[in-house]
Design a protein around this motif. Structure first.
Motif, short mmCIF file in Angstrom:
data_model
loop_
_atom_site.label_atom_id
_atom_site.label_comp_id
_atom_site.label_asym_id
_atom_site.label_seq_id
_atom_site.Cartn_x
_atom_site.Cartn_y
_atom_site.Cartn_z
N ALA A 4 0.84 -1.21 0.00
CA ALA A 4 0.00 0.00 0.00
C ALA A 4 0.87 1.26 0.00
CB ALA A 4 -0.93 -0.01 1.21
N ALA A 5 1.96 1.23 0.75
CA ALA A 5 2.87 2.39 0.80
C ALA A 5 3.46 2.66 -0.58
CB ALA A 5 3.97 2.15 1.83
N ILE A 6 3.98 1.63 -1.21
CA ILE A 6 4.60 1.79 -2.53
C ILE A 6 3.55 2.22 -3.55
CG2 ILE A 6 5.73 0.53 -4.41
CD1 ILE A 6 7.33 -0.93 -2.14
N GLY A 7 2.34 1.68 -3.44
CA GLY A 7 1.25 2.08 -4.32
C GLY A 7 0.88 3.55 -4.16
N ALA A 8 1.13 4.09 -2.96
CA ALA A 8 0.84 5.50 -2.68
C ALA A 8 2.08 6.39 -2.88
CB ALA A 8 0.33 5.65 -1.25
N ASP A 9 3.11 5.82 -3.49
CA ASP A 9 4.36 6.52 -3.77
C ASP A 9 5.10 6.95 -2.50
OD1 ASP A 9 6.22 7.16 -5.72
OD2 ASP A 9 5.59 9.24 -5.82
N ILE A 10 4.92 6.20 -1.43
CA ILE A 10 5.73 6.38 -0.22
C ILE A 10 6.92 5.44 -0.37
CG2 ILE A 10 5.83 6.03 2.28
CD1 ILE A 10 2.84 6.78 2.37
N LYS A 11 8.13 5.99 -0.25
CA LYS A 11 9.34 5.18 -0.42
C LYS A 11 9.53 4.32 0.83
CE LYS A 11 9.79 7.33 -4.22
NZ LYS A 11 8.88 6.83 -5.23
N VAL A 12 10.10 3.12 0.63
CA VAL A 12 10.25 2.15 1.71
C VAL A 12 11.69 1.66 1.78
CG1 VAL A 12 9.50 -0.10 2.62
CG2 VAL A 12 7.84 1.40 1.47
N ALA A 13 12.20 1.55 3.01
CA ALA A 13 13.50 0.94 3.24
C ALA A 13 13.40 -0.02 4.41
CB ALA A 13 14.56 1.99 3.53
N VAL A 14 14.17 -1.10 4.34
CA VAL A 14 14.33 -1.99 5.47
C VAL A 14 15.62 -1.56 6.16
CG1 VAL A 14 14.75 -4.37 6.20
CG2 VAL A 14 13.09 -3.89 4.39
N VAL A 15 15.52 -1.27 7.46
CA VAL A 15 16.68 -0.85 8.24
C VAL A 15 16.90 -1.87 9.35
CG1 VAL A 15 16.54 1.59 7.66
CG2 VAL A 15 15.20 0.75 9.57
N THR A 16 18.06 -2.53 9.31
CA THR A 16 18.30 -3.67 10.18
C THR A 16 19.74 -3.71 10.66
OG1 THR A 16 18.25 -6.11 10.24
CG2 THR A 16 18.77 -5.11 8.12
N PHE A 17 19.97 -4.32 11.80
CA PHE A 17 21.33 -4.54 12.28
C PHE A 17 21.89 -5.86 11.73
CE2 PHE A 17 20.13 -1.85 16.17
CZ PHE A 17 20.63 -0.70 15.59
N SER A 18 21.08 -6.62 11.00
CA SER A 18 21.53 -7.88 10.42
C SER A 18 22.50 -7.61 9.26
CB SER A 18 20.34 -8.67 9.89
OG SER A 18 20.79 -9.79 9.13
N PRO A 19 23.55 -8.43 9.14
CA PRO A 19 24.44 -8.31 7.98
C PRO A 19 23.93 -9.11 6.77
CG PRO A 19 25.32 -9.93 9.50
CD PRO A 19 24.05 -9.39 10.13
N GLN A 20 22.82 -9.84 6.92
CA GLN A 20 22.33 -10.74 5.87
C GLN A 20 21.41 -10.01 4.88
OE1 GLN A 20 20.90 -14.00 8.55
NE2 GLN A 20 22.31 -15.24 7.34
N CYS A 21 21.89 -8.91 4.33
CA CYS A 21 21.05 -8.08 3.45
C CYS A 21 20.66 -8.81 2.16
CB CYS A 21 21.77 -6.77 3.13
SG CYS A 21 21.97 -5.76 4.61
N GLY A 22 21.53 -9.61 1.62
CA GLY A 22 21.20 -10.38 0.42
C GLY A 22 20.03 -11.31 0.67
N GLN A 23 20.06 -11.98 1.80
CA GLN A 23 18.97 -12.89 2.14
C GLN A 23 17.67 -12.10 2.40
OE1 GLN A 23 19.75 -15.88 5.18
NE2 GLN A 23 18.46 -17.18 3.93
N ILE A 24 17.78 -10.94 3.04
CA ILE A 24 16.60 -10.12 3.28
C ILE A 24 16.00 -9.68 1.94
CG2 ILE A 24 15.85 -7.87 4.17
CD1 ILE A 24 17.87 -8.38 6.52
N LYS A 25 16.84 -9.28 0.99
CA LYS A 25 16.34 -8.91 -0.34
C LYS A 25 15.63 -10.08 -1.01
CE LYS A 25 19.66 -5.22 -1.16
NZ LYS A 25 20.90 -4.82 -1.80
N ASP A 26 16.18 -11.29 -0.85
CA ASP A 26 15.55 -12.48 -1.41
C ASP A 26 14.19 -12.73 -0.77
OD1 ASP A 26 17.79 -12.82 -3.00
OD2 ASP A 26 18.64 -14.44 -1.78
N VAL A 27 14.11 -12.55 0.55
CA VAL A 27 12.84 -12.73 1.26
C VAL A 27 11.81 -11.72 0.75
CG1 VAL A 27 11.70 -12.46 3.52
CG2 VAL A 27 13.83 -13.77 3.34
N LEU A 28 12.23 -10.46 0.59
CA LEU A 28 11.31 -9.43 0.09
C LEU A 28 10.84 -9.76 -1.32
CD1 LEU A 28 13.18 -6.26 1.38
CD2 LEU A 28 11.08 -7.26 2.32
N GLU A 29 11.73 -10.32 -2.14
CA GLU A 29 11.37 -10.70 -3.52
C GLU A 29 10.30 -11.79 -3.52
OE1 GLU A 29 14.01 -12.32 -7.06
OE2 GLU A 29 14.85 -10.49 -6.16
#
Length: 195
Positions: free
Chosen positions: A76-101
Motif C-alpha cells: 500500500a505504501a509503494i502504491g501511494a508513492d511512499i518510499k520504503v527501506a528496510v533498516v536492520t542490524f543484520s548483515p544478511q542483506c542479500g537474504q533479506i532482499k531475497d525474502v522481500l522478492e
C-alpha cells in the motif's frame, strides 16, 4: 456435507481483504501527515522471528515468517508513492532482499535495504545512533533516484520492535512507532493515532 477446506479458505480471504483495507487506511493517514518515507526494521518486525543475523535456512523458509500485515502495508505504501527501506542490524542483506522478492514480488525492487553488511556508509552530520544512519543512507540513495523528492526527518516514519531505536528516532525528530511483536495488530491503530 460441508467442504471445510473451502470454508477456511473463504474466511481467510475475507480477513486478508480486511487487513488490506486497514493498511490502505493507515497509508492514507501517513499521506495526510505528509510522510513520504517508511523505514521498517526486519527481525521481529517484518518477520515474526529474530534471525540474530545468522539465519541458516533458506530465504523461502524465512519468507514464511513475513507478517501478512507488512506485505499489505508495504504494498500500500509503494502504491501511494511512499518510499520504503528496510533498516536492520543484520548483515544478511542479500537474504533479506531475497525474502522481500518472495513475499513482495511486485514491489521488492523499489525497497532499499540497509544493514550491517559493510556495503554503505553514512558520513553526514546526522545522528549515527540507533537506526538513524541506516535511514539517512537509504534516503541518500532514494533521493539520488528521484530528483524532485525531498525526504526529511519530518516526512519519515520508523517502525521497529526495539524501544531504544524508537527513542533515538523520536529524540532526533523522526516520527516512530513501536511494534509490539506479540501484538503486531496494534500497529495500524498506532499509525492512525500519529500526529
Amino acid at each position: 456435507e460441508v467442504d471445510k477446506s473451502w470454508w477456511g479458505m473463504a474466511s481467510f480471504q475475507v480477513s486478508d481483504e480486511a487487513l488490506s483495507n486497514q493498511c490502505e487506511e493507515a497509508i492514507s493517514r501517513l499521506q495526510e501527515l505528509k510522510i513520504n518515507f517508511l523505514a521498517i526494521d526486519f527481525d521481529k518486525t517484518i518477520v515474526d522471528v529474530h534471525t540474530h543475523g545468522q539465519w541458516k535456512g533458506s530465504a523461502h523458509e524465512l519468507s514464511t515468517h513475513v507478517r501478512p500485515l507488512f506485505q499489505h502495508l508495504i504494498s500500500a505504501a509503494i502504491g501511494a508513492d511512499i518510499k520504503v527501506a528496510v533498516v536492520t542490524f543484520s548483515p544478511q542483506c542479500g537474504q533479506i532482499k531475497d525474502v522481500l522478492e518472495i513475499a513482495l514480488p511486485e514491489s521488492s525492487n523499489s525497497i532499499v535495504v540497509r544493514g550491517r553488511d559493510r556495503t554503505w556508509s553514512y558520513v553526514g552530520a546526522g545522528s549515527k545512533d540507533g537506526k538513524q544512519s541506516h535511514m539517512a543512507s537509504a534516503v541518500e540513495e532514494i533521493e539520488s533516484m528521484h530528483e524532485k523528492l525531498d525526504i526529511s526527518k519530518n516526512t519519515t516514519l520508523l517502525i521497529d520492535d526495539d524501544v531504544n531505536n524508537i527513542k533515538v528516532a523520536l529524540l532526533d525528530g523522526v516520527r516512530a512507532v513501536w511494534l509490539n511483536p506479540n501484538k503486531s495488530h496494534n500497529l495500524l491503530k498506532d499509525i492512525q493515532a500519529l500526529v
